[in-house]
Design an enzyme around this catalytic site. Sequence first.
Site, mmCIF file in Angstrom:
data_model
loop_
_atom_site.group_PDB
_atom_site.id
_atom_site.type_symbol
_atom_site.label_atom_id
_atom_site.label_comp_id
_atom_site.label_asym_id
_atom_site.label_seq_id
_atom_site.Cartn_x
_atom_site.Cartn_y
_atom_site.Cartn_z
ATOM 1 N N PHE A 1 -0.884 28.381 -28.411
ATOM 2 C CA PHE A 1 -1.882 28.714 -27.415
ATOM 3 C C PHE A 1 -2.740 27.492 -27.118
ATOM 4 C CE2 PHE A 1 -0.800 32.736 -29.324
ATOM 5 C CZ PHE A 1 -0.930 33.678 -28.314
ATOM 6 N N THR B 1 3.865 31.251 -31.624
ATOM 7 C CA THR B 1 3.412 30.955 -30.269
ATOM 8 C C THR B 1 2.291 29.920 -30.323
ATOM 9 O OG1 THR B 1 3.986 33.154 -29.436
ATOM 10 C CG2 THR B 1 2.382 31.898 -28.157
#
Length: 280
Positions: A174, A172
Amino acid sequence: MTGRIAFQGEPGAYSHQACRQAYPKMDALPCRTFEDAIEAVRRGDADLAMLPVENSTYGRVADIHRLLPESGLHIVNEAFVRVRINLLGVPGAQLSDIREAYSHLVLLPQCARFLREHGIEGRISSDNARAARDVAAAGDRSVAALASELAAEIYGLDILARNIEDSTHNTTRFLVMAREPDLRRRGEAGMMTTFVFRVRNIPAALYKAMGGFATNGVNMTKLESYMVDGSFSATQFYADIEGHPDDANVRLAMEELDFFTSSMKLLGVYPADPTRRKFG
């Protein structure tokens, strides 16, 4: 850096893991929604916000692109976090005891092979960290959670199986948001610039707007479109490029972009995460 960093989710969520990984000296502040995390920074309750924008397995995080331009905050960093999913059970439970496993809707399909091989039924929870908390509270040896190692630490659960995700590259990205921008920094791994824009209502406007990046050798790593206010005729584009607006080639590309756009807003100029190449 010290202070507080806000994230969406409960303690033990992967966004909490990102906060601890990127800013280990900061206190993490859990928030119910992305809007709450943004507002915590705007109010001064937190210094930074850690917001997920995309995942290598399930794509763009819903609503984030809509929230960023209106947040009043600035992107000051990025962080790539490897999502390692673990099967968490109450102390004393064994893998063979587990009949059900709870987690967020997007995590369950990522562990489909493991769950099928072990005869475990996946159950939906509002949040993976919430699932871990509920499992700990229930004390049922037949029920587990799919969550982070940090969640196991926080809620006193045993890790019955590690890294059970089907994909070994689940990552992921961010973005770290702050109240004020910092355009003076230069990152060892290069710089990133993020902005949103709308093109003018002329033929081939997007094609012409993008031409300046190609002719000036600016690498555009992301370009996505999304509707504005639910209108099919109002489309906004979100873009990430490599480089700093002060770089000569970036400056020329942005000047050409400006000629073909009706609006453009800079969201952030920030150092590229050193692991970007690995995860990109």
